[in-house]
Design an enzyme around this catalytic site. Structure first.
Site, mmCIF file in Angstrom:
data_model
loop_
_atom_site.group_PDB
_atom_site.id
_atom_site.type_symbol
_atom_site.label_atom_id
_atom_site.label_comp_id
_atom_site.label_asym_id
_atom_site.label_seq_id
_atom_site.Cartn_x
_atom_site.Cartn_y
_atom_site.Cartn_z
ATOM 1 N N LYS A 133 37.494 42.273 36.525
ATOM 2 C CA LYS A 133 37.165 42.494 37.936
ATOM 3 C C LYS A 133 36.249 43.704 38.069
ATOM 4 O O LYS A 133 36.436 44.710 37.367
ATOM 5 C CB LYS A 133 38.457 42.695 38.728
ATOM 6 C CG LYS A 133 38.280 42.774 40.243
ATOM 7 C CD LYS A 133 39.633 42.890 40.929
ATOM 8 C CE LYS A 133 39.508 42.987 42.454
ATOM 9 N NZ LYS A 133 40.832 43.113 43.106
ATOM 10 N N SER A 208 41.780 40.020 46.796
ATOM 11 C CA SER A 208 40.397 40.350 46.519
ATOM 12 C C SER A 208 39.925 39.950 45.126
ATOM 13 O O SER A 208 38.727 39.953 44.846
ATOM 14 C CB SER A 208 40.212 41.869 46.697
ATOM 15 O OG SER A 208 40.994 42.604 45.753
ATOM 16 N N SER A 232 46.483 41.027 45.697
ATOM 17 C CA SER A 232 45.144 40.601 45.299
ATOM 18 C C SER A 232 45.070 39.906 43.956
ATOM 19 O O SER A 232 44.013 39.395 43.582
ATOM 20 C CB SER A 232 44.190 41.802 45.298
ATOM 21 O OG SER A 232 43.961 42.264 46.603
#
Length: 558
Positions: A133, A208, A232
């Site tokens: 990420k 996210s 997330s």
């Protein structure tokens, strides 16, 4: 900022604040125990791989290890297959903000093949392609946090979790898309692109960590890292039909993770199986002197109790006490999701679990408390991005104007709104009314989870109140989007571990949309979660959690 009418410009914030009732007491957040870390076993390529107790067919990581060390497949061939699939699927899904140079990736694969050929030792993750990420720092590629303010930024170091993966032979394939600085649930708040769900390209992948979840679902990589501040990792795992694991706060070092809400942030794992997710967590866990919040508690081998499906007893979870949180299957949850979770609960009973409904009266208070605390911490953490110390700089002759213009151009609307919400909650005259009260609610939530887990071995719930929804459906309704976090935020407030794995489908898309079951455990009891999840996964029949997009481009496995 003493006029209370200011908050009325944020009606969603006002509604959340109004739901918090003052508790009768306030106790301090308990400190985590700390003990030493552990070594990770290095494999010798001079010896063939023997079958583990649960078999390579249940784990892509173990399958890769088996194929490489027994010379059935080279690391270069494996890497080519993943890069080819990534090239075919990425234009449709948009998982990555940066893809590693294919030549460098193939060079790493060639080095692994060379070591195996020379009968040298290779790490247990040798040849495993990992996506990271983009709010987790990597030294050799951009790390933007999904924000224009860090566009083009290349850190001079790797996050501890990334460095540990590299030390064990993993190959970083790229940096995945996210909502800016982790603030969002769809990737629509990314400054660069919107990621699509591999199950239905018109739907969101969650957020996210939507890019990390979708990349595993689309088999663009073997496993991936995400971050979880309020769900997330777990919500996108549910939306994309993959396994997501949020560890206990302190289990994994946060060094190199861009701070959103420091008391809530954790680095989590995605995989296509519970076994892969457990192996990945084992690789990145352990104390880190660079992170004062990382625990010194011993890290167990999360896969040590795994067994193959053929070796399981008829009721392998006999006597396990499971509490179904009744507030999570109440009004507001889609009927299809409720049916899938009830079906998963029935399956656990068939495996020998003792199931009962558990009530957590403070559960609904978690959402407003979370958004007050997370926004407050983010208003502090993001103050570093001023165009001087960090972030792209706007041109200006005056210092205050430089700050204002750099942030105005660099931050997106969602980040600006949360900074304003947090600044308001921390301002003079409102600190006690909002921030302090939210901390008191957090203590109540911690106590309620502890009481429930004293009477039950695990708790279960949906990971989200619905399956993946359409891109743009909730973009202009932040309150509805925030409400989608109701199933996950309490776990972060309590600092507990939670595993999400696919358990069924609801109608939608070409073949249906996956639904995730959330399994919550006591602090530092990830071993129990992955054991239960692994048995559940092996014994759940009649489902295939491979999106149709993958079969269209040439299969689900490398």
């Amino acid at each position: 900022m003493k006029n209370s009418s200011w908050v009325l410009s944020f009606p969603c914030f006002e509604k959340m604040l109004s739901t918090i009732q003052p508790p009768r007491y306030l106790s301090r957040f308990p400190l985590r125990g700390r003990t030493k870390s552990r070594p990770f076993h290095i494999l010798s390529s001079a010896q063939p791989v023997t079958k583990t107790s649960f078999g390579a067919d249940q784990s892509q990581i173990l399958s890769i290890r088996d194929s490489l060390l027994n010379r059935h497949l080279s690391a270069v061939e494996l890497t080519h297959s993943y890069l080819d699939r990534l090239k075919q699927t990425e234009p449709h899904i948009n998982c990555f903000l940066h893809v590693s140079d294919p030549d460098k990736v193939l060079k790493q694969a060639q080095d692994i093949d060379g070591k195996i050929k020379r009968n040298e030792e290779v790490g247990p993750l040798a040849g495993v392609l990992v996506a990271i990420k983009d709010n987790i720092c990597t030294a050799d590629m951009p790390s933007t946090g999904g924000s224009h303010i860090l566009e083009g930024y290349r850190p001079p170091f790797d996050a501890t979790a990334v460095q540990r993966l590299k030390d064990l032979g993993a190959i970083v394939v790229g940096k995945t898309n996210l909502d800016e600085f982790g603030m969002g649930s769809t990737t629509e708040a990314s400054a660069f692109k919107v990621t699509a769900n591999p199950w239905d390209l018109s739907r969101v992948p969650g957020g996210s960590s939507g890019g990390s979840a979708a990349s595993v679902s689309a088999r663009q990589c073997v496993v991936s890292l995400g971050s979880d501040t309020g769900g997330s990792v777990r919500q996108p795992a549910s939306f994309c039909g993959v396994v997501g694991l949020k560890p206990t706060y302190g289990r994994v070092s946060r060094f190199g993770l861009m701070a959103y809400a420091s008391s809530l942030d954790v680095i989590g794992c995605f995989g296509s199986s519970v076994a892969d997710t457990g192996i990945l967590l084992h690789a990145i866990s352990g104390h880190d002197s660079l992170d004062a919040t990382s625990s010194k508690r011993e890290v167990p081998d999360f896969t040590s109790q795994f067994t193959s499906a053929s070796s399981l007893k008829s009721r392998p979870l006999e006597g396990l006490r499971v509490g179904l949180i009744c507030e999570t299957i109440d009004a507001g949850v889609d009927s299809g999701v409720k049916s899938a979770i009830q079906g998963a609960a029935a399956h656990l009973e068939q495996l020998g679990c003792v199931l009962k409904e558990v009530s957590l009266p403070s559960f609904s208070l978690g959402l407003p408390a979370y958004y007050i605390l997370a926004s407050s911490e983010s208003s502090s953490n993001l103050s570093r991005y001023d165009g001087v110390r960090y972030g792209n700089q706007a041109s200006s002759d005056e210092l205050n104007a430089l700050y204002e213009e750099s942030r105005a151009k660099g931050f997106g609307s969602e980040v600006k709104m949360r900074i304003l919400m947090g600044t308001y909650a921390l301002s003079a005259g409102y600190y006690d009314a909002y921030y302090k009260r939210a901390q008191q609610v957090r203590t109540i939530i911690q106590k309620s989870f502890k009481a429930a887990l004293d009477e039950n071995d695990i708790l279960i719930s949906p990971a989200a109140p619905s399956a993946a929804y359409k891109i743009g459906e909730k973009k202009n309704d932040p309150l509805a989007m925030y409400a989608g976090d109701i199933m996950t935020v309490n776990v972060n407030l309590a600092g507990l571990p939670a595993l999400v794995l696919p358990c069924g489908f609801v109608e939608g898309g070409a073949v249906g949309l996956p639904v995730g079951l959330q399994i919550i455990g006591a602090a530092f009891d990830e071993e129990k979660l992955v054991k239960v999840g692994h048995i559940f996964e092996q014994t759940l029949e009649g489902y295939s959690f491979v999106p149709p997009l993958i079969t269209d481009v040439g299969g689900a496995s490398a």
